[in-house]
Design an enzyme around this catalytic site. Structure first.
Site: not given
Ligand code: IPE
Ligand code: IPE
Ligand code: MG
Length: 249
Positions: A20, A37, A131
């Site tokens: 995240d 991303h 792995l």
């Molecule tokens: C969780 O992250 C999902 C992934 C990392 C793929 P999110 O950014 O979607 O989670 P929330 O919405 O903050 O809980």
């Molecule tokens: C995690 O990073 C990747 C996905 C959920 C696909 P985020 O896109 O949720 O990044 P933040 O939380 O908005 O910084």
């Molecule tokens: Mg996120």
């Protein structure tokens, strides 16, 4: 060099990661979210290589949740394109490194092109013994449990199983991770301390490690820190410390 090799036998067998913080990483740099991303893919590569080097057997990465479909269409389609692109670029190298690649999640919701790449990557690396890498795309823990229960009910309805015989093992084996060992350690980057519908069943006894590092900044040192945190834990599974005859460090 990693500082935990002396305790190698205590290493987690299976690490799960909620990757995240990509969006915030990009925002901090005045970039659009999808650049975050893209930068995150580098951390994925580093993490896979280093986890293999540290002797981790299973690594499960949360790449896209069932709830992430709610994001703006443009972000979702750029993410899907990124998955296709990353698979195209990385699979041969993963194969050379003896990595076995598998995907979990609701495949029916993914585009045909991505599904084709996924199936090809899985078939190509099936015989590998290094792995075992599991990537969760369009995955949700509640969806996983619901599907497993649906399959179990199907078996009961067809007479293949009896309701009285259904137990944790039979439900667990119908889950996406099937017979794989449960994750020992869950790492979540990006500062949030929640599960966000990841492997709800399988994380029942995982040690939870939360890091403020945004995923694109996650590196070998961060993984070492998480593993170091893990080796310091005493896993009691409901027992008392005395029962386990624990030696305090
Ligand atoms: C969780 O992250 C999902 C992934 C990392 C793929 P999110 O950014 O979607 O989670 P929330 O919405 O903050 O809980
Ligand atoms: C995690 O990073 C990747 C996905 C959920 C696909 P985020 O896109 O949720 O990044 P933040 O939380 O908005 O910084
Ligand atoms: Mg996120």
């Amino acid at each position: 060099m990693p500082g935990t090799d002396a305790k190698a036998s205590n290493l987690p067998v299976h690490i799960a990661v909620i990757m995240d913080g990509n969006g915030r990483w990009a925002k901090k740099r005045g970039m659009p979210r999808h650049k975050g991303h893209r930068a995150g893919v580098k951390s994925v590569r580093k993490t896979i290589e280093y986890a293999a080097q540290r002797g981790i057997k299973y690594l499960t990465l949360f790449a896209f949740s069932s709830e992430n479909w709610r994001r703006p269409e443009d972000e979702v389609s750029k993410l899907m394109a990124l998955f296709v692109d990353a698979l195209q670029r990385e699979v041969d190298e993963l194969h050379r490194n003896d990595v076995r690649l598998e995907f979990i999640g609701e495949r029916d919701r993914l585009g045909k092109g991505l599904v084709r790449k996924i199936e090809k990557a899985e078939a190509h690396t099936r015989g590998n013994n290094g792995l075992h890498l599991i990537v969760a795309i369009a995955y949700g823990g509640r969806w996983d449990i619901t599907e497993a229960v649906r399959r179990v009910i199907g078996k009961i309805a067809s007479g293949e199983a009896a309701a009285a015989d259904i137990d944790e093992l039979s439900i667990g084996s119908e889950l996406q991770l099937g017979g794989l060992p449960d994750p020992d350690l869950l790492i979540r980057t990006g500062g949030e301390q929640r599960i966000s519908n990841f492997l709800l069943w399988n994380l029942a006894y995982a040690e939870l490690y939360f890091s403020d590092t945004l995923w694109p900044d996650f590196d070998e040192q961060d993984l070492d820190r998480a593993i170091e945190f893990y080796v310091q834990r005493q896993r009691r599974y409901g027992h008392t410390g005395e029962q386990l005859g624990a030696v305090e460090c």
